[in-house]
Design an enzyme around this catalytic site. Structure first.
Site, PDB file in Angstrom:
ATOM      1  N   LYS A  34      -1.327  45.476  -5.603  1.00  2.54           N
ATOM      2  CA  LYS A  34      -1.694  45.953  -3.743  1.00  2.54           C
ATOM      3  C   LYS A  34      -2.690  45.403  -3.156  1.00  2.54           C
ATOM      4  CE  LYS A  34      -2.682  50.791  -3.028  1.00  2.54           C
ATOM      5  NZ  LYS A  34      -3.274  52.021  -3.504  1.00  2.54           N
ATOM      6  N   ASP A  59       2.402  47.826  -5.155  1.00  2.00           N
ATOM      7  CA  ASP A  59       1.562  48.889  -6.136  1.00  2.00           C
ATOM      8  C   ASP A  59       1.935  49.029  -7.830  1.00  2.00           C
ATOM      9  OD1 ASP A  59       0.800  51.356  -7.261  1.00  2.00           O
ATOM     10  OD2 ASP A  59       0.128  52.224  -4.764  1.00  2.00           O
ATOM     11  N   THR A 123     -11.681  48.135 -22.195  1.00  2.00           N
ATOM     12  CA  THR A 123     -12.883  47.354 -21.875  1.00  2.00           C
ATOM     13  C   THR A 123     -13.549  48.727 -22.828  1.00  2.00           C
ATOM     14  OG1 THR A 123     -14.369  48.345 -20.748  1.00  2.00           O
ATOM     15  CG2 THR A 123     -12.680  49.868 -20.107  1.00  2.00           C
ATOM     16  N   ASP A 124     -14.574  47.898 -22.857  1.00  2.00           N
ATOM     17  CA  ASP A 124     -15.336  48.273 -24.357  1.00  2.00           C
ATOM     18  C   ASP A 124     -15.730  49.627 -23.797  1.00  2.00           C
ATOM     19  OD1 ASP A 124     -17.226  47.945 -22.259  1.00  2.00           O
ATOM     20  OD2 ASP A 124     -18.841  46.402 -24.087  1.00  2.00           O
ATOM     21  N   GLU A 125     -15.388  49.899 -22.192  1.00  2.00           N
ATOM     22  CA  GLU A 125     -16.351  51.464 -22.038  1.00  2.00           C
ATOM     23  C   GLU A 125     -15.739  52.843 -22.803  1.00  2.00           C
ATOM     24  OE1 GLU A 125     -17.948  51.773 -18.485  1.00  2.00           O
ATOM     25  OE2 GLU A 125     -18.145  49.834 -18.338  1.00  2.00           O
ATOM     26  N   TYR A 148     -14.485  56.351 -14.805  1.00  2.00           N
ATOM     27  CA  TYR A 148     -13.488  54.910 -14.620  1.00  2.00           C
ATOM     28  C   TYR A 148     -13.260  55.189 -16.533  1.00  2.00           C
ATOM     29  CZ  TYR A 148     -13.274  50.321 -16.416  1.00  2.00           C
ATOM     30  OH  TYR A 148     -12.928  49.297 -16.761  1.00  2.00           O
ATOM     31  N   LYS A 152      -9.178  55.112 -18.110  1.00  2.00           N
ATOM     32  CA  LYS A 152      -9.263  53.564 -18.731  1.00  2.00           C
ATOM     33  C   LYS A 152      -8.715  54.223 -20.411  1.00  2.00           C
ATOM     34  CE  LYS A 152      -8.985  49.457 -18.352  1.00  2.00           C
ATOM     35  NZ  LYS A 152      -7.903  48.839 -17.818  1.00  2.00           N
TER      36      LYS A 152
HETATM   37  P1  NAD Z   1     -11.055  43.798  -9.480  1.00  2.00           P
HETATM   38  O1  NAD Z   1     -11.456  44.964  -9.839  1.00  2.00           O
HETATM   39  O2  NAD Z   1     -11.935  42.653  -9.392  1.00  2.00           O
HETATM   40  O3  NAD Z   1      -9.961  43.265  -9.694  1.00  2.00           O
HETATM   41  C1  NAD Z   1      -8.282  44.106  -9.873  1.00  2.00           C
HETATM   42  C2  NAD Z   1      -7.007  44.111  -9.021  1.00  2.00           C
HETATM   43  O4  NAD Z   1      -6.402  44.868  -9.354  1.00  2.00           O
HETATM   44  C3  NAD Z   1      -7.427  44.166  -7.820  1.00  2.00           C
HETATM   45  O5  NAD Z   1      -6.690  42.527  -7.447  1.00  2.00           O
HETATM   46  C4  NAD Z   1      -6.211  44.865  -7.187  1.00  2.00           C
HETATM   47  O6  NAD Z   1      -6.168  44.206  -5.504  1.00  2.00           O
HETATM   48  C5  NAD Z   1      -5.408  44.984  -8.260  1.00  2.00           C
HETATM   49  N1  NAD Z   1      -5.055  46.360  -8.024  1.00  2.00           N
HETATM   50  C6  NAD Z   1      -5.509  47.864  -8.215  1.00  2.00           C
HETATM   51  N2  NAD Z   1      -4.932  48.747  -8.318  1.00  2.00           N
HETATM   52  C7  NAD Z   1      -3.581  48.225  -8.032  1.00  2.00           C
HETATM   53  C8  NAD Z   1      -2.350  49.296  -8.187  1.00  2.00           C
HETATM   54  N3  NAD Z   1      -2.605  49.972  -7.693  1.00  2.00           N
HETATM   55  N4  NAD Z   1      -1.231  47.717  -7.851  1.00  2.00           N
HETATM   56  C9  NAD Z   1      -0.810  46.359  -8.211  1.00  2.00           C
HETATM   57  N5  NAD Z   1      -2.406  46.208  -8.141  1.00  2.00           N
HETATM   58  C10 NAD Z   1      -3.480  46.899  -8.300  1.00  2.00           C
HETATM   59  O7  NAD Z   1     -10.865  44.068 -11.756  1.00  2.00           O
HETATM   60  P2  NAD Z   1     -11.421  43.132 -13.361  1.00  2.00           P
HETATM   61  O8  NAD Z   1     -12.731  43.204 -13.214  1.00  2.00           O
HETATM   62  O9  NAD Z   1     -10.739  41.876 -12.626  1.00  2.00           O
HETATM   63  O10 NAD Z   1     -10.683  43.367 -14.332  1.00  2.00           O
HETATM   64  C11 NAD Z   1      -9.416  43.563 -14.389  1.00  2.00           C
HETATM   65  C12 NAD Z   1      -8.955  44.984 -15.879  1.00  2.00           C
HETATM   66  O11 NAD Z   1     -10.309  43.685 -17.249  1.00  2.00           O
HETATM   67  C13 NAD Z   1      -9.243  45.946 -15.334  1.00  2.00           C
HETATM   68  O12 NAD Z   1      -8.069  46.206 -16.739  1.00  2.00           O
HETATM   69  C14 NAD Z   1     -10.475  46.250 -16.006  1.00  2.00           C
HETATM   70  O13 NAD Z   1     -10.581  47.641 -16.235  1.00  2.00           O
HETATM   71  C15 NAD Z   1     -10.346  44.924 -17.331  1.00  2.00           C
HETATM   72  N6  NAD Z   1     -11.991  44.949 -17.669  1.00  2.00           N
HETATM   73  C16 NAD Z   1     -12.696  44.570 -16.738  1.00  2.00           C
HETATM   74  C17 NAD Z   1     -13.907  43.853 -17.452  1.00  2.00           C
HETATM   75  C18 NAD Z   1     -14.897  43.301 -16.434  1.00  2.00           C
HETATM   76  O14 NAD Z   1     -16.180  42.880 -16.621  1.00  2.00           O
HETATM   77  N7  NAD Z   1     -14.657  43.031 -15.185  1.00  2.00           N
HETATM   78  C19 NAD Z   1     -14.426  43.914 -18.561  1.00  2.00           C
HETATM   79  C20 NAD Z   1     -13.513  44.594 -19.520  1.00  2.00           C
HETATM   80  C21 NAD Z   1     -12.270  44.909 -19.101  1.00  2.00           C
HETATM   81  O1  DAU Z   2     -18.417  47.023 -20.253  1.00  2.00           O
HETATM   82  C1  DAU Z   2     -17.086  46.390 -19.276  1.00  2.00           C
HETATM   83  C2  DAU Z   2     -16.895  47.146 -18.119  1.00  2.00           C
HETATM   84  O2  DAU Z   2     -17.866  46.430 -17.367  1.00  2.00           O
HETATM   85  C3  DAU Z   2     -15.426  46.849 -17.387  1.00  2.00           C
HETATM   86  O3  DAU Z   2     -15.006  47.529 -17.762  1.00  2.00           O
HETATM   87  C4  DAU Z   2     -15.942  47.274 -15.740  1.00  2.00           C
HETATM   88  O4  DAU Z   2     -14.376  47.056 -14.887  1.00  2.00           O
HETATM   89  C5  DAU Z   2     -17.273  46.739 -15.500  1.00  2.00           C
HETATM   90  O5  DAU Z   2     -17.204  46.828 -13.759  1.00  2.00           O
HETATM   91  C6  DAU Z   2     -18.257  46.836 -16.144  1.00  2.00           C
HETATM   92  O6  DAU Z   2     -18.944  47.749 -16.163  1.00  2.00           O
HETATM   93  P1  DAU Z   2     -20.415  47.917 -15.994  1.00  2.00           P
HETATM   94  O7  DAU Z   2     -20.511  49.269 -15.416  1.00  2.00           O
HETATM   95  O8  DAU Z   2     -20.842  47.538 -17.097  1.00  2.00           O
HETATM   96  O9  DAU Z   2     -21.028  47.108 -14.940  1.00  2.00           O
HETATM   97  P2  DAU Z   2     -21.766  47.027 -13.180  1.00  2.00           P
HETATM   98  O10 DAU Z   2     -21.731  45.217 -13.140  1.00  2.00           O
HETATM   99  O11 DAU Z   2     -21.175  47.862 -12.472  1.00  2.00           O
HETATM  100  O12 DAU Z   2     -23.184  47.281 -14.178  1.00  2.00           O
HETATM  101  C7  DAU Z   2     -23.488  46.546 -15.119  1.00  2.00           C
HETATM  102  C8  DAU Z   2     -24.989  47.338 -15.585  1.00  2.00           C
HETATM  103  O13 DAU Z   2     -25.979  46.688 -14.034  1.00  2.00           O
HETATM  104  C9  DAU Z   2     -24.975  48.844 -15.543  1.00  2.00           C
HETATM  105  O14 DAU Z   2     -26.379  48.821 -16.455  1.00  2.00           O
HETATM  106  C10 DAU Z   2     -25.561  49.027 -14.227  1.00  2.00           C
HETATM  107  C11 DAU Z   2     -26.832  48.448 -13.894  1.00  2.00           C
HETATM  108  N1  DAU Z   2     -27.265  47.993 -12.323  1.00  2.00           N
HETATM  109  C12 DAU Z   2     -25.422  47.872 -11.820  1.00  2.00           C
HETATM  110  C13 DAU Z   2     -25.054  47.433 -10.279  1.00  2.00           C
HETATM  111  C14 DAU Z   2     -23.704  47.275  -9.703  1.00  2.00           C
HETATM  112  C15 DAU Z   2     -27.352  48.348 -11.759  1.00  2.00           C
HETATM  113  O15 DAU Z   2     -29.013  47.770 -12.563  1.00  2.00           O
HETATM  114  N2  DAU Z   2     -27.875  47.836 -10.415  1.00  2.00           N
HETATM  115  C16 DAU Z   2     -26.523  47.547  -9.559  1.00  2.00           C
HETATM  116  O16 DAU Z   2     -26.101  47.360  -8.263  1.00  2.00           O
END
Ligand code: NAD
Ligand code: DAU
Length: 339
Positions: A34, A59, A123-125, A148, A152
């Site tokens: 999207k 979307d 995700t592990d969350e 979130y 998930k």
């Molecule tokens: P991101 O936020 O960087 O990217 C999400 C992508 O999804 C974007 O390109 C966005 O445009 C697209 N999107 C959002 N809503 C949409 C919709 N309605 N239709 C079509 N496209 C849409 O996310 P990420 O960090 O790359 O995470 C990708 C996947 O991995 C997610 O499912 C997330 O839950 C999972 N995940 C992420 C992490 C992490 O640490 N980032 C860890 C474990 C699992």
């Molecule tokens: O565990 C997997 C998840 O990891 C994914 O499913 C999520 O999509 C991804 O965003 C991530 O979630 P977190 O909440 O763990 O990530 P974030 O980078 O937002 O935060 C990591 C840790 O750092 C968390 O304990 C909060 C803390 N934090 C985060 C931000 C943005 C700070 O201390 N300062 C900050 O400004």
């Protein structure tokens, strides 16, 4: 082989598409995205002219469009989601829409078009928050605690329901915190790196002792590739590189690698309902599919810092747009994030 990747313009999805086109140049890969604030086609500039790559702006709530695009698709890799916990605390609407109803819509399209494989990225969350001991595994009961992770978790349940009810050939993976290139600078690691590159302090939530289990995005994507090709339909696989660190430890390493001291840390108000610790034991993935991580945290973090140093135009553009406006409006100085 024809593969549809949802959310392929985001952080993990774009790295996944690059990985797949490099490993299997003969695969046709459709990126369905999207392009929300987190989706950026610049992430795929180096592969956009690949003869087997195509992009569809859409979307995932649009089931009709998905059905049309999924004709002849063999595999769906479903990455699309709203992903930032802090945003889900400010407003959960998009999280419920995209993560829950969106996943339902992608599965409905996959069911109707009879795709051979549907892989759901989770995700592990979903497992909740750990104390100082113990680990999450595939058998851990769900206990999501943020909007979130609740969205998930709901999507994971729907995927299992579609497997059991309709025989959707689905697999699920639950991964720990990813880091690496093209990571949107609202998440802790890229936010801290880009703040420091601009000479700004880094906002550490609470006491800084929350623990996350870090994995390089390439190691995550190698696991997803293995699960799609060799994983058993109906199964769930937990993914982790077993690199547990407190946020303070991560911050100290980033500061040290970038030549700064602890005076650049600004302790700010804690995240609401902040999960204390995540940690996974990925024994099933290791034993059944032979996966193991290839990139240590130390090595991956150095590479990530170098990437952000070498790509200022990418993150400056990302930071100057919607991202800034968003935080200016929603957070202001409350969390210490400097605009
Ligand atoms: P991101 O936020 O960087 O990217 C999400 C992508 O999804 C974007 O390109 C966005 O445009 C697209 N999107 C959002 N809503 C949409 C919709 N309605 N239709 C079509 N496209 C849409 O996310 P990420 O960090 O790359 O995470 C990708 C996947 O991995 C997610 O499912 C997330 O839950 C999972 N995940 C992420 C992490 C992490 O640490 N980032 C860890 C474990 C699992
Ligand atoms: O565990 C997997 C998840 O990891 C994914 O499913 C999520 O999509 C991804 O965003 C991530 O979630 P977190 O909440 O763990 O990530 P974030 O980078 O937002 O935060 C990591 C840790 O750092 C968390 O304990 C909060 C803390 N934090 C985060 C931000 C943005 C700070 O201390 N300062 C900050 O400004």
């Amino acid at each position: 082989m024809k593969m549809l990747v949802t959310g392929g313009a985001g952080f993990i999805g774009s790295n996944f598409i690059r990985f797949i086109l490099t490993k299997y140049p003969h695969y046709a890969v459709i990126n369905f995205d999207k392009l929300t604030y987190a989706g950026n086609l610049e992430n795929l500039r180096d592969v956009e002219h690949h003869p087997n790559y195509s992009f569809v702006k859409g979307d995932i709530l649009n089931t009709e469009l998905l059905i049309h695009v999924m004709k002849d698709v063999d595999v769906v890799a479903h990455f699309a989601a709203e992903t930032h916990v802090d945003r889900s605390i400010l407003g959960a609407d998009a999280f419920v829409q995209t993560n829950v109803i969106g996943t339902y819509s992608v599965m409905e399209a996959a069911r109707q078009t009879k795709v051979k494989r549907f892989h759901h990225i989770s995700t592990d969350e979903v497992f909740g928050s750990l104390g100082p001991d113990g680990y999450f595994t595939e058998d851990t009961p769900y206990d999501p605690r943020s909007p979130y992770s609740a969205a998930k978790a709901a999507s994971d349940h729907l995927v299992r329901a579609y497997y059991h009810t309709h025989g959707l050939p689905a697999t699920i993976s639950n991964c720990t915190n990813n880091y690496g290139p093209y990571m949107f600078p609202e998440k802790m690691m890229p936010l801290f790196i880009t703040n420091l590159l601009e000479g700004k302090k880094v906002p550490l939530y609470g006491d800084g002792l929350n623990v996350r289990d870090w994995i390089h995005v390439d190691d995550h994507n190698r696991a997803v590739d293995l699960i799609i090709h060799e994983g058993k339909v109906g199964e769930t696989y937990c993914i982790s590189a077993r690199e547990e660190k407190t946020n303070r430890e991560v911050t100290d390493l980033v500061l040290q690698k970038m030549g700064f001291g602890p005076d650049m840390i600004e302790y700010v108000e804690d995240r609401k309902g902040h999960d204390r610790r995540y940690a996974i034991r990925p024994y099933k993935l290791m034993a059944e599919l032979g996966w193991k991580p290839a990139i240590s945290f130390d090595q991956g973090l150095s590479q990530m810092i170098e990437w952000y140093k070498n790509n200022p135009e990418w993150w400056k553009r990302v930071r100057s747009g919607e991202y800034q406006n968003y935080y200016a409006k929603q957070y202001g100085q409350k969390t210490g994030i400097t605009i």
